[in-house]
Scaffold this motif. Structure first.
Motif, PDB file in Angstrom:
ATOM      1  N   PRO A  10       0.825  -1.207   0.000  1.00  0.00           N
ATOM      2  CA  PRO A  10       0.000   0.000   0.000  1.00  0.00           C
ATOM      3  C   PRO A  10       0.867   1.268   0.000  1.00  0.00           C
ATOM      4  O   PRO A  10       1.981   1.267   0.504  1.00  0.00           O
ATOM      5  N   THR A  11       0.311   2.316  -0.565  1.00  0.00           N
ATOM      6  CA  THR A  11       0.979   3.612  -0.548  1.00  0.00           C
ATOM      7  C   THR A  11       0.850   4.206   0.849  1.00  0.00           C
ATOM      8  O   THR A  11      -0.189   4.054   1.499  1.00  0.00           O
ATOM      9  N   ASN A  12       1.891   4.889   1.283  1.00  0.00           N
ATOM     10  CA  ASN A  12       1.844   5.550   2.583  1.00  0.00           C
ATOM     11  C   ASN A  12       1.019   6.830   2.439  1.00  0.00           C
ATOM     12  O   ASN A  12       1.442   7.777   1.804  1.00  0.00           O
ATOM     13  N   LYS A  13      -0.153   6.824   3.054  1.00  0.00           N
ATOM     14  CA  LYS A  13      -1.039   7.985   2.997  1.00  0.00           C
ATOM     15  C   LYS A  13      -1.006   8.773   4.303  1.00  0.00           C
ATOM     16  O   LYS A  13      -1.828   9.651   4.522  1.00  0.00           O
ATOM     17  N   HIS A  14      -0.059   8.443   5.166  1.00  0.00           N
ATOM     18  CA  HIS A  14       0.043   9.076   6.476  1.00  0.00           C
ATOM     19  C   HIS A  14       1.186  10.081   6.483  1.00  0.00           C
ATOM     20  O   HIS A  14       2.134   9.971   5.717  1.00  0.00           O
ATOM     21  N   ILE A  15       1.093  11.021   7.381  1.00  0.00           N
ATOM     22  CA  ILE A  15       2.217  11.918   7.631  1.00  0.00           C
ATOM     23  C   ILE A  15       3.337  11.061   8.199  1.00  0.00           C
ATOM     24  O   ILE A  15       3.101  10.171   9.024  1.00  0.00           O
ATOM     25  N   ARG A  16       4.555  11.289   7.737  1.00  0.00           N
ATOM     26  CA  ARG A  16       5.687  10.480   8.195  1.00  0.00           C
ATOM     27  C   ARG A  16       5.829  10.583   9.711  1.00  0.00           C
ATOM     28  O   ARG A  16       5.475  11.595  10.318  1.00  0.00           O
ATOM     29  N   PHE A  17       6.367   9.540  10.307  1.00  0.00           N
ATOM     30  CA  PHE A  17       6.524   9.448  11.751  1.00  0.00           C
ATOM     31  C   PHE A  17       7.301  10.630  12.310  1.00  0.00           C
ATOM     32  O   PHE A  17       8.341  11.013  11.791  1.00  0.00           O
ATOM     33  N   SER A  18       6.779  11.193  13.375  1.00  0.00           N
ATOM     34  CA  SER A  18       7.441  12.267  14.112  1.00  0.00           C
ATOM     35  C   SER A  18       7.248  11.988  15.595  1.00  0.00           C
ATOM     36  O   SER A  18       6.099  11.912  16.056  1.00  0.00           O
ATOM     37  N   LYS A  19       8.342  11.818  16.313  1.00  0.00           N
ATOM     38  CA  LYS A  19       8.189  11.478  17.733  1.00  0.00           C
ATOM     39  C   LYS A  19       7.515  12.612  18.505  1.00  0.00           C
ATOM     40  O   LYS A  19       6.766  12.354  19.441  1.00  0.00           O
ATOM     41  N   ASP A  20       7.736  13.860  18.096  1.00  0.00           N
ATOM     42  CA  ASP A  20       7.075  14.976  18.781  1.00  0.00           C
ATOM     43  C   ASP A  20       5.565  14.934  18.552  1.00  0.00           C
ATOM     44  O   ASP A  20       4.788  15.177  19.475  1.00  0.00           O
ATOM     45  N   ALA A  21       5.148  14.622  17.321  1.00  0.00           N
ATOM     46  CA  ALA A  21       3.720  14.519  17.025  1.00  0.00           C
ATOM     47  C   ALA A  21       3.090  13.355  17.788  1.00  0.00           C
ATOM     48  O   ALA A  21       1.981  13.479  18.316  1.00  0.00           O
ATOM     49  N   VAL A  22       3.809  12.241  17.882  1.00  0.00           N
ATOM     50  CA  VAL A  22       3.301  11.079  18.629  1.00  0.00           C
ATOM     51  C   VAL A  22       3.186  11.426  20.104  1.00  0.00           C
ATOM     52  O   VAL A  22       2.178  11.110  20.755  1.00  0.00           O
ATOM     53  N   ALA A  23       4.203  12.084  20.645  1.00  0.00           N
ATOM     54  CA  ALA A  23       4.169  12.481  22.057  1.00  0.00           C
ATOM     55  C   ALA A  23       2.965  13.371  22.335  1.00  0.00           C
ATOM     56  O   ALA A  23       2.248  13.184  23.331  1.00  0.00           O
ATOM     57  N   LYS A  24       2.716  14.316  21.432  1.00  0.00           N
ATOM     58  CA  LYS A  24       1.584  15.221  21.604  1.00  0.00           C
ATOM     59  C   LYS A  24       0.264  14.452  21.529  1.00  0.00           C
ATOM     60  O   LYS A  24      -0.629  14.647  22.347  1.00  0.00           O
ATOM     61  N   GLU A  25       0.156  13.557  20.551  1.00  0.00           N
ATOM     62  CA  GLU A  25      -1.086  12.791  20.388  1.00  0.00           C
ATOM     63  C   GLU A  25      -1.349  11.880  21.588  1.00  0.00           C
ATOM     64  O   GLU A  25      -2.488  11.735  22.020  1.00  0.00           O
ATOM     65  N   LEU A  26      -0.293  11.283  22.125  1.00  0.00           N
ATOM     66  CA  LEU A  26      -0.446  10.389  23.272  1.00  0.00           C
ATOM     67  C   LEU A  26      -0.492  11.141  24.600  1.00  0.00           C
ATOM     68  O   LEU A  26      -0.828  10.553  25.632  1.00  0.00           O
ATOM     69  N   GLY A  27      -0.102  12.421  24.579  1.00  0.00           N
ATOM     70  CA  GLY A  27      -0.095  13.210  25.811  1.00  0.00           C
ATOM     71  C   GLY A  27       1.014  12.812  26.761  1.00  0.00           C
ATOM     72  O   GLY A  27       0.827  12.824  27.980  1.00  0.00           O
ATOM     73  N   VAL A  28       2.163  12.442  26.190  1.00  0.00           N
ATOM     74  CA  VAL A  28       3.307  12.032  27.011  1.00  0.00           C
ATOM     75  C   VAL A  28       4.542  12.830  26.577  1.00  0.00           C
ATOM     76  O   VAL A  28       4.577  13.367  25.466  1.00  0.00           O
ATOM     77  N   PRO A  29       5.564  12.893  27.434  1.00  0.00           N
ATOM     78  CA  PRO A  29       6.793  13.585  27.029  1.00  0.00           C
ATOM     79  C   PRO A  29       7.498  12.836  25.896  1.00  0.00           C
ATOM     80  O   PRO A  29       7.439  11.603  25.827  1.00  0.00           O
ATOM     81  N   PRO A  30       8.189  13.562  25.003  1.00  0.00           N
ATOM     82  CA  PRO A  30       8.928  12.914  23.915  1.00  0.00           C
ATOM     83  C   PRO A  30       9.910  11.852  24.414  1.00  0.00           C
ATOM     84  O   PRO A  30      10.121  10.843  23.742  1.00  0.00           O
ATOM     85  N   MET A  31      10.477  12.045  25.598  1.00  0.00           N
ATOM     86  CA  MET A  31      11.401  11.074  26.171  1.00  0.00           C
ATOM     87  C   MET A  31      10.718   9.710  26.356  1.00  0.00           C
ATOM     88  O   MET A  31      11.313   8.663  26.155  1.00  0.00           O
ATOM     89  N   PHE A  32       9.434   9.739  26.705  1.00  0.00           N
ATOM     90  CA  PHE A  32       8.671   8.508  26.886  1.00  0.00           C
ATOM     91  C   PHE A  32       8.476   7.805  25.541  1.00  0.00           C
ATOM     92  O   PHE A  32       8.571   6.578  25.446  1.00  0.00           O
ATOM     93  N   VAL A  33       8.214   8.583  24.495  1.00  0.00           N
ATOM     94  CA  VAL A  33       8.081   8.026  23.148  1.00  0.00           C
ATOM     95  C   VAL A  33       9.402   7.379  22.734  1.00  0.00           C
ATOM     96  O   VAL A  33       9.408   6.302  22.150  1.00  0.00           O
ATOM     97  N   ASP A  34      10.527   8.046  23.048  1.00  0.00           N
ATOM     98  CA  ASP A  34      11.846   7.474  22.753  1.00  0.00           C
ATOM     99  C   ASP A  34      11.973   6.073  23.339  1.00  0.00           C
ATOM    100  O   ASP A  34      12.430   5.147  22.669  1.00  0.00           O
ATOM    101  N   LYS A  35      11.562   5.920  24.584  1.00  0.00           N
ATOM    102  CA  LYS A  35      11.686   4.612  25.255  1.00  0.00           C
ATOM    103  C   LYS A  35      10.771   3.568  24.634  1.00  0.00           C
ATOM    104  O   LYS A  35      11.178   2.430  24.389  1.00  0.00           O
ATOM    105  N   LEU A  36       9.525   3.950  24.366  1.00  0.00           N
ATOM    106  CA  LEU A  36       8.568   2.991  23.813  1.00  0.00           C
ATOM    107  C   LEU A  36       8.938   2.568  22.393  1.00  0.00           C
ATOM    108  O   LEU A  36       8.927   1.377  22.069  1.00  0.00           O
ATOM    109  N   VAL A  37       9.259   3.538  21.560  1.00  0.00           N
ATOM    110  CA  VAL A  37       9.634   3.208  20.179  1.00  0.00           C
ATOM    111  C   VAL A  37      10.976   2.477  20.185  1.00  0.00           C
ATOM    112  O   VAL A  37      11.167   1.535  19.404  1.00  0.00           O
ATOM    113  N   GLY A  38      11.867   2.873  21.075  1.00  0.00           N
ATOM    114  CA  GLY A  38      13.149   2.170  21.192  1.00  0.00           C
ATOM    115  C   GLY A  38      12.954   0.700  21.512  1.00  0.00           C
ATOM    116  O   GLY A  38      13.634  -0.161  20.956  1.00  0.00           O
ATOM    117  N   LYS A  39      12.023   0.393  22.397  1.00  0.00           N
ATOM    118  CA  LYS A  39      11.724  -1.006  22.747  1.00  0.00           C
ATOM    119  C   LYS A  39      11.182  -1.744  21.519  1.00  0.00           C
ATOM    120  O   LYS A  39      11.598  -2.870  21.231  1.00  0.00           O
TER     121      LYS A  39
END
Length: 115
Positions: free
Chosen positions: A5-34
């Motif tokens: 499938p074609t990627n129809k999403h905005i490319r991954f951004s840890k800051d955008a994910v942090a904002k959407e999840l309501g968590v600090p970017p550092m937390f996203v670093d740990k989760l995505v790192g895992k």
């Protein structure tokens, strides 16, 4: 061969994910790192299931990786694994090579974003 499938999403951004999840970017670093730590093994296991023509295991592994990806808002990666999961649930166990390659490329893109 199943079409990627074609990627129809905005490319991954840890800051955008942090904002959407309501968590600090550092937390996203740990989760995505895992996820990134485990995903190479998971993809190898998926490739083994494909080589073994085990549609049930293919579907199960793809579902698990899709869910982990979706939870972290890695939307395109989740879409790719969904494209593996659904045919496998119908008993398909081949034709996934291009999707696996696309998954690996997207993982490398995410690694690049993560630094």
């Amino acid at each position: 061969m199943i079409i990627v499938p074609t990627n129809k999403h905005i490319r991954f951004s840890k800051d955008a994910v942090a904002k959407e999840l309501g968590v600090p970017p550092m937390f996203v670093d740990k989760l995505v790192g895992k996820l990134l730590k485990d995903i190479d093994h998971d993809i190898r296991e998926l490739e083994h299931a494909i080589d073994s023509k085990d549609a049930e295991k293919i579907a199960s592994l793809a579902h698990r990786i899709k869910g982990a990806s979706a939870n972290l808002r890695l939307k395109y990666l989740a879409d790719l694994f969904l494209e593996i999961e659904l045919p496998a649930k119908s008993g398909v166990f081949e034709g996934f090579d291009n999707l696996i390659d696309a998954c690996k490329k997207e993982v490398e893109h995410i690694r690049g974003v993560m630094g």
